[in-house]
Design a protein around this motif. Structure first.
Motif, PDB file in Angstrom:
ATOM      1  N   GLN A 141       0.832  -1.206   0.000  1.00 21.89           N
ATOM      2  CA  GLN A 141       0.000   0.000   0.000  1.00 21.89           C
ATOM      3  C   GLN A 141       0.866   1.256   0.000  1.00 21.89           C
ATOM      4  N   LYS A 142       0.337   2.301  -0.652  1.00 19.58           N
ATOM      5  CA  LYS A 142       0.980   3.613  -0.674  1.00 19.58           C
ATOM      6  C   LYS A 142      -0.040   4.631  -0.196  1.00 19.58           C
ATOM      7  N   ARG A 143       0.455   5.675   0.426  1.00 19.48           N
ATOM      8  CA  ARG A 143      -0.431   6.717   0.927  1.00 19.48           C
ATOM      9  C   ARG A 143       0.337   8.037   0.934  1.00 19.48           C
ATOM     10  N   SER A 144      -0.365   9.118   0.650  1.00 21.86           N
ATOM     11  CA  SER A 144       0.195  10.464   0.730  1.00 21.86           C
ATOM     12  C   SER A 144      -0.627  11.228   1.753  1.00 21.86           C
ATOM     13  N   ILE A 145       0.022  11.711   2.800  1.00 21.00           N
ATOM     14  CA  ILE A 145      -0.666  12.324   3.927  1.00 21.00           C
ATOM     15  C   ILE A 145      -0.147  13.750   4.117  1.00 21.00           C
ATOM     16  N   SER A 146      -1.055  14.722   4.052  1.00 23.46           N
ATOM     17  CA  SER A 146      -0.680  16.112   4.321  1.00 23.46           C
ATOM     18  C   SER A 146      -0.815  16.372   5.813  1.00 23.46           C
ATOM     19  N   LEU A 147       0.241  16.890   6.411  1.00 23.93           N
ATOM     20  CA  LEU A 147       0.230  17.165   7.853  1.00 23.93           C
ATOM     21  C   LEU A 147       0.561  18.632   8.115  1.00 23.93           C
ATOM     22  N   ALA A 148      -0.241  19.239   8.966  1.00 22.30           N
ATOM     23  CA  ALA A 148       0.064  20.601   9.405  1.00 22.30           C
ATOM     24  C   ALA A 148       1.290  20.542  10.316  1.00 22.30           C
ATOM     25  N   ALA A 149       2.002  21.630  10.426  1.00 21.04           N
ATOM     26  CA  ALA A 149       3.235  21.683  11.231  1.00 21.04           C
ATOM     27  C   ALA A 149       3.028  21.117  12.634  1.00 21.04           C
ATOM     28  N   SER A 150       1.906  21.473  13.261  1.00 23.22           N
ATOM     29  CA  SER A 150       1.663  21.028  14.636  1.00 23.22           C
ATOM     30  C   SER A 150       1.497  19.515  14.722  1.00 23.22           C
ATOM     31  N   ASP A 151       1.090  18.872  13.625  1.00 21.76           N
ATOM     32  CA  ASP A 151       0.907  17.423  13.605  1.00 21.76           C
ATOM     33  C   ASP A 151       2.132  16.680  13.079  1.00 21.76           C
ATOM     34  N   ALA A 152       3.082  17.405  12.522  1.00 27.01           N
ATOM     35  CA  ALA A 152       4.263  16.765  11.938  1.00 27.01           C
ATOM     36  C   ALA A 152       5.441  16.839  12.915  1.00 27.01           C
ATOM     37  N   PHE A 153       6.226  17.902  12.835  1.00 31.88           N
ATOM     38  CA  PHE A 153       7.410  18.029  13.693  1.00 31.88           C
ATOM     39  C   PHE A 153       7.234  19.095  14.769  1.00 31.88           C
ATOM     40  N   GLY A 154       5.997  19.549  14.939  1.00 34.78           N
ATOM     41  CA  GLY A 154       5.712  20.539  15.966  1.00 34.78           C
ATOM     42  C   GLY A 154       5.981  21.959  15.490  1.00 34.78           C
ATOM     43  N   LEU A 155       5.553  22.894  16.296  1.00 34.23           N
ATOM     44  CA  LEU A 155       5.786  24.301  15.999  1.00 34.23           C
ATOM     45  C   LEU A 155       7.148  24.695  16.545  1.00 34.23           C
ATOM     46  N   SER A 156       7.711  25.713  15.978  1.00 31.02           N
ATOM     47  CA  SER A 156       9.001  26.204  16.458  1.00 31.02           C
ATOM     48  C   SER A 156       8.825  26.761  17.869  1.00 31.02           C
ATOM     49  N   ASN A 157       9.666  26.313  18.790  1.00 29.66           N
ATOM     50  CA  ASN A 157       9.579  26.742  20.185  1.00 29.66           C
ATOM     51  C   ASN A 157      10.665  27.781  20.456  1.00 29.66           C
ATOM     52  N   PRO A 158      10.268  29.009  20.812  1.00 28.22           N
ATOM     53  CA  PRO A 158      11.272  30.052  21.068  1.00 28.22           C
ATOM     54  C   PRO A 158      12.244  29.685  22.187  1.00 28.22           C
ATOM     55  N   ASP A 159      11.830  28.802  23.111  1.00 27.62           N
ATOM     56  CA  ASP A 159      12.719  28.391  24.200  1.00 27.62           C
ATOM     57  C   ASP A 159      13.879  27.526  23.694  1.00 27.62           C
ATOM     58  N   ASN A 160      13.772  27.037  22.457  1.00 28.29           N
ATOM     59  CA  ASN A 160      14.838  26.205  21.887  1.00 28.29           C
ATOM     60  C   ASN A 160      15.821  27.016  21.053  1.00 28.29           C
ATOM     61  N   ILE A 161      15.707  28.340  21.116  1.00 25.72           N
ATOM     62  CA  ILE A 161      16.642  29.207  20.410  1.00 25.72           C
ATOM     63  C   ILE A 161      17.552  29.842  21.456  1.00 25.72           C
ATOM     64  N   HIS A 162      18.856  29.645  21.282  1.00 18.56           N
ATOM     65  CA  HIS A 162      19.816  30.115  22.277  1.00 18.56           C
ATOM     66  C   HIS A 162      20.837  31.050  21.641  1.00 18.56           C
ATOM     67  N   TYR A 163      21.316  31.977  22.455  1.00 17.35           N
ATOM     68  CA  TYR A 163      22.314  32.944  22.019  1.00 17.35           C
ATOM     69  C   TYR A 163      23.613  32.618  22.740  1.00 17.35           C
ATOM     70  N   MET A 164      24.698  32.459  21.980  1.00 19.64           N
ATOM     71  CA  MET A 164      25.977  32.077  22.579  1.00 19.64           C
ATOM     72  C   MET A 164      27.056  33.056  22.150  1.00 19.64           C
ATOM     73  N   GLU A 165      28.092  33.122  22.981  1.00 21.05           N
ATOM     74  CA  GLU A 165      29.220  33.976  22.632  1.00 21.05           C
ATOM     75  C   GLU A 165      30.042  33.298  21.545  1.00 21.05           C
ATOM     76  N   ARG A 166      30.455  34.089  20.576  1.00 25.52           N
ATOM     77  CA  ARG A 166      31.234  33.547  19.468  1.00 25.52           C
ATOM     78  C   ARG A 166      32.532  32.912  19.973  1.00 25.52           C
ATOM     79  N   ALA A 167      33.062  33.407  21.085  1.00 24.09           N
ATOM     80  CA  ALA A 167      34.314  32.888  21.643  1.00 24.09           C
ATOM     81  C   ALA A 167      34.201  31.416  22.036  1.00 24.09           C
ATOM     82  N   LYS A 168      32.967  30.932  22.260  1.00 30.75           N
ATOM     83  CA  LYS A 168      32.784  29.518  22.634  1.00 30.75           C
ATOM     84  C   LYS A 168      33.027  28.579  21.454  1.00 30.75           C
ATOM     85  N   PHE A 169      33.044  29.114  20.250  1.00 33.13           N
ATOM     86  CA  PHE A 169      33.290  28.318  19.057  1.00 33.13           C
ATOM     87  C   PHE A 169      34.771  28.442  18.720  1.00 33.13           C
ATOM     88  N   VAL A 170      35.543  27.449  19.110  1.00 33.92           N
ATOM     89  CA  VAL A 170      36.993  27.525  18.938  1.00 33.92           C
ATOM     90  C   VAL A 170      37.491  26.455  17.971  1.00 33.92           C
TER      91      VAL A 170
END
Length: 143
Positions: A58-87
């Motif tokens: 069997q084959k199927r094509s399923i349209s999923l809204a963002a909330s039903d697929a990989f979730g909505l973007s969570n602002p708490d998962n965005i972090h700001y770091m000092e460039r100096a930490k990348f060495v």
């Protein structure tokens, strides 16, 4: 012929496409189907719900809204770091995916989304968070 139920071992090909038709992920490109057990966490519950009851061939094509697929973007998962930490040889540029150590020692992928002076913005959301997708699936085997 067996149909997919909870705990079924499933072999499948899939493609995840974005709204514009571009392919974000596909087993077809790798030439090898994926194998998983329904309920093992490989796929989200919502993806699995659409597989229940399907059988080999069997084959199927399923349209999923963002909330039903990989979730909505969570602002708490965005972090700001000092460039100096990348060495060292680390390439610090927008679009680079890097592994960071999480609090439990497990590596977490993050995408560099912005560089402003000494500040680097890293997004730890799933790359497809906030995106509607089409999940195309072909069942190769069910055990």
């Amino acid at each position: 012929m067996p149909t997919i139920t909870q705990n079924s071992a499933v072999t499948l090909h899939f493609a995840i496409k974005l709204e514009d038709g571009s392919v974000a992920d596909s087993t077809y490109q790798m030439g090898k189907p994926a194998k998983l057990i329904i309920g093992d966490g490989s796929l989200s519950d919502n993806f699995e719900t659409h597989l229940i009851g399907m059988s080999k061939g069997q084959k199927r094509s399923i349209s999923l809204a963002a909330s039903d697929a990989f979730g909505l973007s969570n602002p708490d998962n965005i972090h700001y770091m000092e460039r100096a930490k990348f060495v060292g040889d680390t390439q610090v540029e927008v679009g680079t995916v890097m592994a960071f150590s999480g609090p439990d020692g497990v590596e977490i992928p993050g995408i560099i989304t912005e560089i402003a002076g000494d500040s680097v913005t890293v997004d730890f959301n799933h790359p497809l968070a906030g995106r509607d997708v089409v999940f195309e699936v072909e069942i190769v085997g069910v055990e």
